[in-house]
Design an enzyme around this catalytic site. Structure first.
Site, short mmCIF file in Angstrom:
data_model
loop_
_atom_site.label_atom_id
_atom_site.label_comp_id
_atom_site.label_asym_id
_atom_site.label_seq_id
_atom_site.Cartn_x
_atom_site.Cartn_y
_atom_site.Cartn_z
N GLU A 38 0.84 -1.19 0.00
CA GLU A 38 0.00 0.00 0.00
C GLU A 38 0.88 1.25 0.00
O GLU A 38 2.00 1.24 0.51
CB GLU A 38 -0.93 0.03 1.22
CG GLU A 38 -2.10 -0.90 1.08
CD GLU A 38 -3.21 -0.65 2.09
OE1 GLU A 38 -3.21 0.40 2.78
OE2 GLU A 38 -4.10 -1.51 2.18
N HIS A 100 -4.75 6.89 -0.15
CA HIS A 100 -3.97 5.67 -0.02
C HIS A 100 -4.52 4.61 -0.97
O HIS A 100 -5.59 4.80 -1.55
CB HIS A 100 -3.91 5.17 1.43
CG HIS A 100 -5.17 4.60 1.98
ND1 HIS A 100 -6.20 5.37 2.46
CD2 HIS A 100 -5.57 3.31 2.13
CE1 HIS A 100 -7.17 4.60 2.89
NE2 HIS A 100 -6.82 3.33 2.70
N HIS A 102 -5.51 0.48 -2.01
CA HIS A 102 -5.99 -0.82 -1.51
C HIS A 102 -5.76 -1.85 -2.60
O HIS A 102 -5.93 -1.54 -3.79
CB HIS A 102 -7.49 -0.78 -1.22
CG HIS A 102 -7.85 -0.31 0.15
ND1 HIS A 102 -9.12 -0.43 0.65
CD2 HIS A 102 -7.13 0.28 1.13
CE1 HIS A 102 -9.17 0.07 1.87
NE2 HIS A 102 -7.97 0.51 2.19
N ASP A 113 -9.60 2.29 8.36
CA ASP A 113 -9.60 3.57 7.66
C ASP A 113 -10.60 4.53 8.30
O ASP A 113 -10.27 5.68 8.61
CB ASP A 113 -10.00 3.39 6.18
CG ASP A 113 -8.98 2.64 5.36
OD1 ASP A 113 -7.79 2.67 5.70
OD2 ASP A 113 -9.40 2.01 4.36
#
Length: 153
Positions: A38, A100, A102, A113
């Site tokens: 990630e 971010h 996934h 999150d």
């Protein structure tokens, strides 16, 4: 490579516009390969009344903790990118939120999150949240305590 901005909206017609150069950078971090970790960073841009335009991002680097299904944005480059953009633009460009990745085609926020955003992302103005999946991008705004998903235009 895209030369088109990505646009999202909420139920009130407020827009989130992500500039093409930012879209390309975000897409470059997709976890296409099963070994990709990630990635995360901050969103930098401007507020135009109820609309938000993302012009830049900070990118992963030294100090960040990156795993296949976990990321912790700790490197000093993220704050430095915000400070530099703010100074260069005489305050027009500012911190707008977080992004971010996934490792899923159609990303959705995890319980971690949601908890992290609720605890750590405090602001009077709406903040932008992006999750970059392998095939799609999930977008939302955090408005006070509520996380409001956005719709692609």
């Amino acid at each position: 490579m895209t030369d088109t901005e990505l646009t999202f909206t909420d139920n009130f017609g407020s827009l989130l516009v992500i500039m093409p150069s930012v879209v390309n950078k975000l897409l470059s971090y997709r976890q296409i390969d099963s070994l990709n970790n990630e990635s995360a960073g901050v969103l930098i841009g401007e507020r135009r009344e109820s609309h938000i335009v993302v012009h830049e991002i900070s990118e992963p680097g030294e100090g960040d903790i990156r795993r296949r299904c976990f990321v912790d944005r700790r490197g000093p480059q993220h704050q430095a990118a915000v400070d530099e953009a703010f100074a260069r633009s005489s305050g027009t460009l500012q911190y707008l939120g977080e992004w971010h990745t996934h490792p899923e085609d159609q990303p959705t926020p995890s319980a971690m999150d949601l908890g992290t955003w609720r605890r750590n992302l405090a602001a009077q103005d709406p903040m932008v949240l992006l999750i970059i999946g392998r095939k799609d991008i999930w977008a939302a705004k955090k408005i006070i305590e509520r996380i409001v998903p956005l719709f692609r235009v």
